[in-house]
Structure formats: structure tokens, C-alpha cells
Design an enzyme around this catalytic site. Structure first.
Site, mmCIF file in Angstrom:
data_model
loop_
_atom_site.group_PDB
_atom_site.id
_atom_site.type_symbol
_atom_site.label_atom_id
_atom_site.label_comp_id
_atom_site.label_asym_id
_atom_site.label_seq_id
_atom_site.Cartn_x
_atom_site.Cartn_y
_atom_site.Cartn_z
ATOM 1 N N LYS A 79 40.206 20.281 11.091
ATOM 2 C CA LYS A 79 39.667 20.301 9.723
ATOM 3 C C LYS A 79 40.816 20.143 8.724
ATOM 4 O O LYS A 79 41.878 20.744 8.897
ATOM 5 C CB LYS A 79 38.936 21.629 9.489
ATOM 6 C CG LYS A 79 38.249 21.734 8.134
ATOM 7 C CD LYS A 79 37.540 23.090 8.018
ATOM 8 C CE LYS A 79 36.788 23.243 6.706
ATOM 9 N NZ LYS A 79 36.138 24.567 6.594
ATOM 10 N N SER A 154 31.338 24.377 5.545
ATOM 11 C CA SER A 154 32.169 23.312 5.069
ATOM 12 C C SER A 154 32.883 22.531 6.168
ATOM 13 O O SER A 154 33.460 21.469 5.884
ATOM 14 C CB SER A 154 33.213 23.902 4.115
ATOM 15 O OG SER A 154 34.026 24.841 4.808
ATOM 16 N N SER A 178 31.244 28.774 7.650
ATOM 17 C CA SER A 178 31.555 27.343 7.776
ATOM 18 C C SER A 178 31.933 26.820 9.148
ATOM 19 O O SER A 178 32.124 25.615 9.309
ATOM 20 C CB SER A 178 32.661 26.967 6.805
ATOM 21 O OG SER A 178 32.125 26.897 5.507
HETATM 22 N N1 GLN Z 1 29.055 28.095 2.343
HETATM 23 C C1 GLN Z 1 29.964 29.153 2.021
HETATM 24 C C2 GLN Z 1 30.658 28.867 0.704
HETATM 25 O O1 GLN Z 1 30.330 27.898 0.132
HETATM 26 C C3 GLN Z 1 30.943 29.342 3.131
HETATM 27 C C4 GLN Z 1 32.093 28.444 3.096
HETATM 28 C C5 GLN Z 1 33.060 28.694 4.192
HETATM 29 O O2 GLN Z 1 32.777 29.432 5.130
HETATM 30 N N2 GLN Z 1 34.230 28.105 4.064
HETATM 31 O O3 GLN Z 1 31.501 29.584 0.281
#
Ligand code: GLN
Length: 478
Positions: A79, A154, A178
Site C-alpha cells: 500500500k 482505504s 481499512s
Molecule cells: N474508513 C475509515 C476512515 O475513513 C478507516 C480508514 C482506515 O482504516 N485507514 O477513517
């Protein structure tokens, strides 16, 4: 060689026994990326020269007859929030659009030391903020199972790369879900380790007390192999634990009969899609068949998890993102008049809408007049959420829930409604707030053939048990 069933052990064995070479295998994956990725958008940067040089080293090692390491020649994806020496790393943001780091993230260094071949950097929401990958400054990722749908976020690029056979395994990061949520949307395995189990050195920070790095893979065994490789104390990260790293792979086959599995009604309330509920309930039946005892537990503060998460995460993000000032990293806007004009225009042009929204929310929550009402309160509620889990884990060995209230939604469906997007994280943020490990594994499909994810949460530093349960389920269901 069929890439769709290629696991870590199979790839390594093929290289070791010379049914292919590491170079040929990497080339195969690049071919697949070239033909498949334009439609999906999983990768932002390919590191082909670097990968082929590494693969050639592995082939030379095989030729020399020396012992080959556990990930020898295995093509992986990273990532784009983890820094890679000499390879562009953007965190999905324009503000780091041309940033080439001078060092490697600890997890990447550990994968490469174990023989992995890093194919490239995967697309993600900007600074890992999002649940659908539509916040990437570069392009959205499409779900390989249905191109009209999101892959989750994400770490959507990492999940899509594994699901579309464009990498054998990938690393993602999980701050509020994420790793687990995109794994569930794309039909792969995603593991978030305990906070402190894996070093965050070289991870571009979103919310430091919530950020975790972990694997996305095709099988539970592969997740165990990757975790064993990247886990353990790192002197460069003071929050990394010095607890010994168990041999997760050796433990996988230990029977799960007699284990107590907790079910919390708070995770099966309104808003849970009927098909997801049915799939998760039948997975619970399956675990009972395998000899687990199903026990009801209560996690009463779950209803406060989303507001708590979005205060803590945005507060930390507002502080972490202060460093992008046009001086130290990446993009700098042209400004004629003054230094402060340069700061302002750099941040104005460099950050996307969601990132700006969070910097504002977080700055507000931390400001002198509101600190007690928002940030301090959120920290107290966070402690209560962690306490809920501690109580529940006195009675059970693991807790099973859906990973996400729905299967993958359509691209564009929630982009204009940040609150609806935030609510999609309802089943995942609690584990990040409590610092406990969680895994998402596929447990069925909707009528439209969209994957459904089962989440298994465990005690602090007990990845071993959730991996065992996940493996047993995978074997019996698969
Ligand atoms: N969807 C969550 C956010 O927008 C989690 C994001 C993540 O785990 N990086 O913060």
C-alpha cells in the site's frame, strides 16, 4: 501456472524447485497487471527494475543450492502509505506526488529480507482516509468482482491486487477497518494485528494511536506466514512490542473444538443487510459444528464507536498532517508574496476535500475551548470500549461479527454523503480503538455474487487463536 490459486508456499516451491524462476514469475505478474489493471486501478507505481533485480538475486540463491527463505520469489504489493527506498510513495495524495523516500519501511525491509519481490505500490484513499478508495487523488479503484462497485477502503488497491491475481499477497494499513473491510468487499483474507505487534516505522502516519499494518492474502495460512515475517520488536518504533512472535503457521492446525466464541447483539442490529446477516449466522453454525461453544456477550458502548473514532482519528490526523508544508516533503505551490502564502497554497492545492475536512474537524476537537468536550470525552469513551472487550474476553476466546454491514456498494453511491460513508465502518473501528487484533475472511456471497466477510476479533496479542479459527472455518467451508 494458474495464478488464481497461487499461494505463498506454492510460489516459493515453484521457484525453489525450478518449475519457474523468480524473474519469470515476476514477469508473469507484470503481464497480468498490464492487461488487467487499466480497468481496476490497483497500482499507482510499479517498481519493475527493483523487482526484477531482487528476483534475479533469488534465482542466483536457488542456483547456489543455499537454503531459500520463506518468501523467496513471492510477488507482493505494498500500500502506498508505506515508504520504499528509491520508489515513489504518495499516500494517495498530490501533496506527496513526487516524493521518493530515502529509506524503507520496516515491514518492507522484513519482507524483502525474507525473499519477497515487491511489484509496486498500491492505490489507496488519500492518507488512508476513506472506506471506498474514491478519495485517492489519482483515480478510484474498481472492485475486480464487479467493476461498477468499490473495492472498499482505504487499502482498496491492495485488496483488489490480490483478488485480481496481480500479486500473491499485499500489505495494507488499518486505522478504522481499512484492511478488513476491503478484504471483505473483494473476497480475500485481511488481518489487522494487535497494536504494537508490527512496527509502524516508515508508515506515513494517519492517526498514530490507531494505525496498524497487516497482510491481505488469498488464504489464512498466507496471512499467518506474512504476519510471522513482519511481526516483532523494532528499535525504530517505540510502540512495537518485545513479546516473542509465535510460530503462527505451526499453530494453525491445532483443533478449535472447545473454544468459546462470543456473539454480541450490538453487531447484529438495524442497518445490517439481510444477506450479510444470513451468511454470518450460517458461518457461526459452522463454527458450532466444528466444536466451538457459542456464547452471548455484551459490548454496550459499541453505539458510541463511530463518533469516538472520528474524533480521535481526525484529532491525530490534524497534528500528523501539519508536516506537509511545502518545505519538507513533496509538492510546493508557487507563491510570490510570502512564506505563509506558500504554506497556504501548498496545502490548499495539495490536499483533497476529505483530508481538509478531517484536518478541520480534528483541529476543532483539539482547540482550547472544545478539547474537554470532544477530544477528552472521546478518549474516555475509547477506554470504555476497550473495557467492554476486556470483560467479554473473560468469557470467550474470540468474538465473531460481520466485517461490514453490507457487501460492496456502487462507485459514487456514498461520495457525497460523508456521514453515510463513516457509518459503513461501524463493525471495524471498535477493534482499532481497543487495540485488539481482527481478521476478515470470506464467508459466502450475495445473490449478485458479491463477497461477504466474517470478522473474528481476538484478545491482545492473541492473533494465534483468531488465525486458527479462521483457518478451521476456511478448511471446512472451502
Ligand atoms: N474508513 C475509515 C476512515 O475513513 C478507516 C480508514 C482506515 O482504516 N485507514 O477513517
Amino acid at each position: 501456472m494458474d495464478l488464481s490459486s497461487l499461494t505463498i508456499d506454492a510460489a516459493r516451491l515453484a521457484v525453489k524447485e525450478r518449475s519457474t524462476t523468480a524473474v519469470a514469475l515476476a514477469e508473469r505478474y507484470y503481464g497480468k497487471i498490464e492487461s488487467g489493471d487499466p480497468k481496476i486501478g490497483a497500482y499507482l507505481t510499479l517498481s519493475k527494475d527493483h523487482a526484477l533485480a531482487k528476483a534475479a538475486e533469488i534465482d542466483a540463491l536457488v542456483d547456489s543450492g543455499e537454503k531459500v527463505p520463506v518468501l523467496a520469489g513471492v510477488p507482493v504489493a505494498i500500500k502506498d502509505v508505506m515508504v520504499t527506498c528509491g520508489v515513489r510513495t504518495t499516500a494517495g495524495s498530490k501533496i506527496l506526488g513526487d516524493y521518493v523516500p530515502p529509506y524503507d519501511c520496516t515491514v518492507v525491509a522484513r519482507l524483502e529480507a525474507a525473499g519477497a519481490v515487491v511489484l509496486g505500490k498500491t492505490n489507496c484513499d488519500e492518507f488512508a482516509m476513506g472506506s471506498s478508495n474514491e478519495n485517492s487523488a489519482w483515480r478510484p479503484v474498481h472492485n475486480p468482482r464487479d467493476l461498477t462497485r468499490v473495492p472498499g477502503g482505504s487499502s482498496g488497491g491492495s485488496a483488489a491486487a490480490v483478488a485480481a491475481d496481480m500479486a500473491v499477497a499485499a500489505l495494507g494499513s488499518d486505522t478504522g477497518g481499512s484492511i478488513r473491510q476491503p478484504a471483505s468487499f473483494c473476497g480475500v483474507v485481511g488481518l489487522m494485528p494487535t497494536y504494537g505487534r508490527v512496527s509502524r516505522y516508515g508508515l506515513i502516519a494517519f492517526a498514530s494511536s490507531l494505525d496498524h499494518i497487516g497482510p491481505l492474502t488469498k488464504t489464512v495460512k498466507d496471512a499467518a506466514i506474512v504476519l510471522r515475517t513482519i511481526a516483532g520488536r523494532d528499535p525504530m518504533d517505540a510502540t512495537s512490542s518485545d513479546l516473542p512472535v509465535p510460530d503462527y503457521v505451526a499453530e494453525l492446525e491445532r483443533p478449535i473444538c472447545g473454544l468459546k466464541i462470543g456473539i454480541a447483539k450490538e453487531y447484529f442490529g438495524d442497518g445490517l443487510d439481510g444477506e450479510v446477516r444470513a451468511a454470518v449466522e450460517s458461518a457461526i453454525q459452522e463454527l458450532a459444528q466444528l466444536g466451538c461453544e457459542i456464547v452471548t456477550v455484551s459490548l454496550p458502548h459499541t453505539q458510541y464507536a463511530i463518533p469516538t473514532y472520528y474524533i480521535v482519528a481526525t484529532a491525530e490526523a490534524s497534528s500528523n498532517l501539519a508536516r506537509y508544508d511545502g518545505v519538507r516533503y513533496g509538492f510546493r505551490a508557487k507563491a510570490k508574496r510570502s512564506l505563509s502564502e506558500m504554506y497556504r497554497s501548498t496545502r490548499e492545492q495539495g490536499f483533497g476535500t476529505e483530508v481538509k475536512r478531517r484536518i478541520m474537524l480534528g483541529t476543532y476537537a483539539l482547540s482550547a475551548g472544545y478539547y474537554d468536550a470532544y477530544y477528552l470525552k472521546a478518549q474516555k469513551v475509547r477506554a470504555l470500549i476497550a473495557q467492554d472487550f476486556r470483560e467479554a474476553f473473560k468469557k470467550v476466546d474470540a468474538i465473531v461479527t460481520p466485517t461490514s454491514p453490507t457487501a460492496a456498494f456502487k462507485l459514487g453511491e456514498k461520495v457525497d454523503d460523508p456521514l453515510a460513508m463513516y457509518l459503513a465502518d461501524i463493525y471495524t473501528v471498535t477493534a482499532d480503538l481497543a487495540g485488539i487484533p481482527g481478521i476478515s475472511i470470506p464467508c459466502g456471497e450475495t445473490k449478485e455474487k458479491l463477497p461477504i466477510g466474517l470478522q473474528i476479533l481476538g484478545k491482545h496479542f492473541d492473533e494465534e487463536t483468531i488465525l486458527r479459527i479462521a483457518h478451521a472455518y476456511e478448511q471446512s467451508a472451502g
